[in-house]
Every structure is written in C-alpha cells, then in structure tokens.
Scaffold this active site. Structure first.
Site: not given
Ligand code: G6P
Ligand code: MG
Length: 215
Positions: A9, A11
């Site tokens: 993953d 983030d």
């Molecule tokens: C990751 C983060 C989420 C976020 C998602 C979509 O999974 O942990 O918090 O909402 O990505 O991200 P984006 O950059 O496409 O808005």
């Molecule tokens: Mg994450």
C-alpha cells in the site's frame, strides 16, 4: 510459503500523506458546515475518494446530486494535489528506503497496490518513480479496498499468484482486501492488530528478514 513478491500500500506505508488528506477534506467539510476530525480522517485510510466523501456527508441532512458530489471530489483533489507538491524525496524515510532496497537485492518482485489515483504522482514526488515493477492504482480499478481488485491486478501484472505475494498495509480496509484476495497480509501500525493479519509489523525494517525466511 514461497514468497516471490511484495505488494505495498502507498499512503501510510511507503510515505505519509495523512496530513494533506486531512487539510484538504477539512477545508471542503468547513465550506459545507460539516465537522471533520482526525478520527474521521483515520476512518478514510485506504478508502477511495468518492467513498470517503460519502462518509463525510453521512453527518449531513442535506442531499447532493451526483454532479455536486463529483465537483466536491474534484475540489478536494485539486487542493490535495497542491499540498502534495510540498513532498520531496525527504518524505521517504531511511527505513522505508533501506527496506525497499534490501528486498530488491533479495530478488523479490516489488509492486504498489493503492486506492489512490494520485499514486504515480506521489511516487514521483518522493523519488520512487520507476522503482516498482508494477504500480496498480485507483485509476485502474472499479472497486476500492476492502475489495481485493487492486491487489489482484498488481499480482496479475507481476505474473504471480496471490499465495506468492505479501501485501503490506496500514488500514483495516486494506487487510480485508488482502485476505479476500488470498494474499498473505502484513499489518503496520493500527493494522497490526486487524483480524486476519499474518504478520504484525512494528516497522518496515522487519520486512527483508521476514521475506528471506519465507522464500
Ligand atoms: C488511499 C488513502 C485514502 C484515499 C484514497 C484515494 O487509500 O489512504 O485516504 O482516500 O487513497 O486517494 P485519492 O488520492 O485518489 O483521492
Ligand atoms: Mg494506507
């Protein structure tokens, strides 16, 4: 176990973008007169953009059209991307860098499996553009975590069965996704104690030895 690959993953695992998501969502929620807290931000980990907006709007008595919701997501994302421009290779910790290089030296295939449509941009910002064999991101899937789609796509593009891949996650939704797809799951931070986690981790630095022991 015969591990051949690690799917990360992004983030909260490779780097931290929490504070930027928090600021961008908080700004939008404020304009709508809605509360937004660190606790709610934590619940958005691993959850896709549109699904995150639904969780934020859950506390709101007004209803919005799909076009209004799309505009809200767009506004949040523009602000988020503006904030991401502050990121640099300094946002990749020495620990993460060391673990990634050691895994690569050990012959593991390495991929990213992220719900974020901004994953390629973030990887460029932190100096990892081109590092991973495969980057599967939110723009390539129909269903975000806890659905396993993004990890299955990464495994397929690596040419590996899920049982040969270890997923590394910091979010409950991600651990659920990994297990639903038949992957091994390593949990970092709060995800270390999620149901189904095969390997609770305190730090990414543990990964090279863990993978070497399970090749
Ligand atoms: C990751 C983060 C989420 C976020 C998602 C979509 O999974 O942990 O918090 O909402 O990505 O991200 P984006 O950059 O496409 O808005
Ligand atoms: Mg994450």
């Amino acid at each position: 176990m015969s591990l051949n690959a690690v799917i990360f993953d992004l983030d909260g695992v490779i780097c931290s973008t929490d504070r930027f998501h928090f600021l961008a969502w908080k700004e939008l929620a404020g304009q709508l007169g809605l509360p937004f807290s660190e606790a709610l931000n934590d619940r958005l980990r691993g959850v896709g953009r549109a699904e995150s907006l639904e969780l934020i709007l859950a506390g709101c008595s007004r209803s919005f059209t799909p076009a209004q919701k799309a505009a809200m997501c767009e506004q949040k994302n523009l602000r988020y991307r503006q904030l991401l421009c502050q990121m640099s290779p300094a946002d990749l910790s020495g620990e993460a860098r060391g673990a990634l290089l050691a895994l690569r030296r050990g012959g593991l295939l390495l991929a990213v499996g992220s719900s974020s449509r901004n994953a390629p941009f973030i990887l460029e910002r932190i100096g990892l553009g081109g590092f991973f064999q495969v980057v599967a991101d939110g723009s390539q899937i129909a269903r975000s975590k806890p659905d396993p789609e993004v990890f299955l796509l990464a495994a397929k593009r690596l040419g590996q069965a899920p049982q040969r891949c270890l997923v590394v996650e910091d979010a409950a939704a991600g651990i659920q996704a990994a297990k639903a797809g038949g992957f091994w799951a390593a949990g970092l931070g709060a995800a270390a104690s999620c149901p189904g986690v095969d390997f609770p981790l305190r730090s990414l630095a543990q990964l090279p030895a863990l993978c070497a022991a399970n090749r």
